[in-house]
Design a protein around this motif. Sequence first.
Motif, PDB file in Angstrom:
ATOM      1  N   VAL A 193     -16.982 -19.877  79.077  1.00  0.00           N
ATOM      2  CA  VAL A 193     -16.782 -18.727  78.966  1.00  0.00           C
ATOM      3  C   VAL A 193     -15.818 -17.909  79.530  1.00  0.00           C
ATOM      4  CG1 VAL A 193     -18.182 -16.633  79.323  1.00  0.00           C
ATOM      5  CG2 VAL A 193     -19.223 -18.528  78.563  1.00  0.00           C
ATOM      6  N   ILE A 194     -15.795 -18.036  81.095  1.00  0.00           N
ATOM      7  CA  ILE A 194     -14.500 -17.444  81.685  1.00  0.00           C
ATOM      8  C   ILE A 194     -13.079 -17.941  81.587  1.00  0.00           C
ATOM      9  CG2 ILE A 194     -14.555 -18.791  83.742  1.00  0.00           C
ATOM     10  CD1 ILE A 194     -14.433 -14.916  83.722  1.00  0.00           C
ATOM     11  N   ASN A 195     -13.011 -19.145  80.952  1.00  0.00           N
ATOM     12  CA  ASN A 195     -11.849 -19.704  80.851  1.00  0.00           C
ATOM     13  C   ASN A 195     -11.314 -19.089  79.528  1.00  0.00           C
ATOM     14  OD1 ASN A 195     -11.493 -21.209  83.092  1.00  0.00           O
ATOM     15  ND2 ASN A 195     -12.138 -23.106  81.937  1.00  0.00           N
ATOM     16  N   THR A 196     -12.204 -19.228  78.544  1.00  0.00           N
ATOM     17  CA  THR A 196     -11.790 -18.327  77.273  1.00  0.00           C
ATOM     18  C   THR A 196     -11.507 -16.726  77.311  1.00  0.00           C
ATOM     19  OG1 THR A 196     -13.188 -19.962  75.920  1.00  0.00           O
ATOM     20  CG2 THR A 196     -12.616 -18.155  74.774  1.00  0.00           C
ATOM     21  N   GLY A 197     -12.431 -16.268  77.856  1.00  0.00           N
ATOM     22  CA  GLY A 197     -12.100 -14.684  78.077  1.00  0.00           C
ATOM     23  C   GLY A 197     -10.723 -14.609  78.767  1.00  0.00           C
TER      24      GLY A 197
END
Length: 142
Positions: free
Chosen positions: A53-57
């Motif tokens: 989630v954080i990597n994609t965001g």
Amino acid sequence: MRPTKAKSRFTQLAKWTSRATGRPAAFGIAVSIIAAWVLTGPLFGFSDTWQLVINTGTTIVTFLMVFLIQNTQNRDAEAIQVKLDELIRVTEGAHNVLLDLEELEDEELDRLHGTYKKLAGHARAELRRGKADTGVPDIGRS
């Protein structure tokens, strides 16, 4: 000649985003998002999905910001060049060959740079001898 406001929706969006993301509140929001993500880690067992989630965001935000930042820098650089060109144009004794330098080929730009480097060296030598370093020397055709 009076400048007009940007009409392009992309330019308007880029300007707005640039101003908004450069404010302390935007930094605070980013820190809050990261803090919320970190705090939810134990809830999700620090799973791969939680990390994804954080990597994609952050990847998406970074990718988009690169284009917005580049657009802002391009506009700022072009505006500065136009202002410098105007100062050269209206300055008595200025060399009009210096107008629009950013459009020259590298070789021509290097040649002009060499000419001004020689002038700077000469001016520094004159200054060391106690002479003035002011004036409008002829740059000739080096």
